[in-house]
Design an enzyme around this catalytic site. Structure first.
Site, PDB file in Angstrom:
ATOM      1  N   VAL A  57       0.831  -1.202   0.000  1.00  0.00           N
ATOM      2  CA  VAL A  57       0.000   0.000   0.000  1.00  0.00           C
ATOM      3  C   VAL A  57       0.871   1.261   0.000  1.00  0.00           C
ATOM      4  O   VAL A  57       0.557   2.242  -0.678  1.00  0.00           O
ATOM      5  CB  VAL A  57      -0.965   0.008   1.215  1.00  0.00           C
ATOM      6  CG1 VAL A  57      -1.757   1.313   1.272  1.00  0.00           C
ATOM      7  CG2 VAL A  57      -1.907  -1.187   1.151  1.00  0.00           C
ATOM      8  N   CYS A  58       1.970   1.226   0.716  1.00  0.00           N
ATOM      9  CA  CYS A  58       2.815   2.414   0.888  1.00  0.00           C
ATOM     10  C   CYS A  58       3.229   3.069  -0.431  1.00  0.00           C
ATOM     11  O   CYS A  58       3.102   4.289  -0.576  1.00  0.00           O
ATOM     12  CB  CYS A  58       4.036   2.083   1.732  1.00  0.00           C
ATOM     13  SG  CYS A  58       3.623   1.494   3.388  1.00  0.00           S
ATOM     14  N   PRO A  59       3.719   2.316  -1.421  1.00  0.00           N
ATOM     15  CA  PRO A  59       4.126   3.006  -2.646  1.00  0.00           C
ATOM     16  C   PRO A  59       2.965   3.676  -3.371  1.00  0.00           C
ATOM     17  O   PRO A  59       3.155   4.720  -4.010  1.00  0.00           O
ATOM     18  CB  PRO A  59       4.771   1.912  -3.501  1.00  0.00           C
ATOM     19  CG  PRO A  59       4.407   0.630  -2.887  1.00  0.00           C
ATOM     20  CD  PRO A  59       4.051   0.899  -1.459  1.00  0.00           C
TER      21      PRO A  59
ATOM     22  N   GLU B 212       0.473   5.187  -1.932  1.00  0.00           N
ATOM     23  CA  GLU B 212       0.252   6.447  -1.222  1.00  0.00           C
ATOM     24  C   GLU B 212       1.344   7.464  -1.546  1.00  0.00           C
ATOM     25  O   GLU B 212       1.057   8.643  -1.776  1.00  0.00           O
ATOM     26  CB  GLU B 212       0.257   6.213   0.291  1.00  0.00           C
ATOM     27  CG  GLU B 212      -0.885   5.398   0.806  1.00  0.00           C
ATOM     28  CD  GLU B 212      -0.812   5.269   2.306  1.00  0.00           C
ATOM     29  OE1 GLU B 212      -1.815   5.592   2.953  1.00  0.00           O
ATOM     30  OE2 GLU B 212       0.250   4.876   2.842  1.00  0.00           O
ATOM     31  N   LEU B 213       2.587   7.012  -1.564  1.00  0.00           N
ATOM     32  CA  LEU B 213       3.693   7.918  -1.841  1.00  0.00           C
ATOM     33  C   LEU B 213       3.611   8.465  -3.266  1.00  0.00           C
ATOM     34  O   LEU B 213       3.889   9.653  -3.497  1.00  0.00           O
ATOM     35  CB  LEU B 213       5.028   7.208  -1.600  1.00  0.00           C
ATOM     36  CG  LEU B 213       5.272   6.760  -0.150  1.00  0.00           C
ATOM     37  CD1 LEU B 213       6.568   5.975  -0.048  1.00  0.00           C
ATOM     38  CD2 LEU B 213       5.266   7.921   0.813  1.00  0.00           C
TER      39      LEU B 213
END
Length: 186
Positions: free
Chosen positions: A46-48, A50-51
């Site tokens: 999920v993090c990439p 969002e970034l």
């Protein structure tokens, strides 16, 4: 306990930014708006997304006088490696702070002891170094950069116009509500 209006503690951390390692301190934040965008870890799922979403709005945040800081418990060296090998992360222009000592995670009260990672938290910090908006999401639920930008702009409006408040779904240029004794109950 609420984090609203908490002044952030002094800190010193290292970030990967513009192909360099840079020291970031509380002094770097004062006098401008900032978004601290905590995410669990590099090289995840999920993090990439969002970034990348934040990167797409980065210029709008900059135009609003706000710096974005992406923060995880990874080191600034890990951020560089991720930046170097990921086509999507290589596009990121804002600083990526490493917090391997968890000092920032503890100050913002989002360290998950069981997982050993930070929770997914967003903190808008005013020019005085105080948290004016924050949210913490479950680890498997991504955030929306459009909504973070809207909240930043609303905070800036209220900061500048102390007797006005921004109603639900407020956008720049929309009508605000004047807070005065005459308007109570209307």
């Amino acid at each position: 306990m609420s984090m609203l209006y908490k002044e952030i503690d002094d800190f010193e951390a290292f970030a990967y930014h513009q192909k360099q390692f840079k020291k970031i301190t509380k002094k770097d934040l004062l006098g401008k708006w900032n978004l601290f965008f905590f995410y669990p870890a590099d090289f995840t799922f999920v993090c990439p997304t969002e970034l990348e979403d934040l990167q797409e709005k980065y210029q709008e945040f900059k135009n609003a006088g706000c710096e974005i800081y992406a923060i995880s418990t990874d080191t600034h060296f890990a951020h560089k490696t991720w930046h170097d090998i990921s086509e999507n992360i290589s596009k990121i222009e804002y600083p990526m702070i490493g917090d391997p000592s968890h000092a920032l995670a503890y100050d913002f009260d989002i360290f998950d002891e069981k997982e050993g990672l930070v929770q997914r938290g967003s903190f808008i910090i005013d020019p005085e170094g105080k948290i004016v908006i924050y949210e913490v999401n479950a680890g498997n639920v991504g955030r929306n950069a459009d909504e973070l930008l809207r909240r930043l702009l609303a905070c800036q409006f209220v900061y500048k116009h102390g007797n006005d408040v921004c109603p639900a779904k407020w956008q720049p240029g929309n009508q605000t509500i004047k807070t005065s004794i005459e308007n109570i109950g209307k």
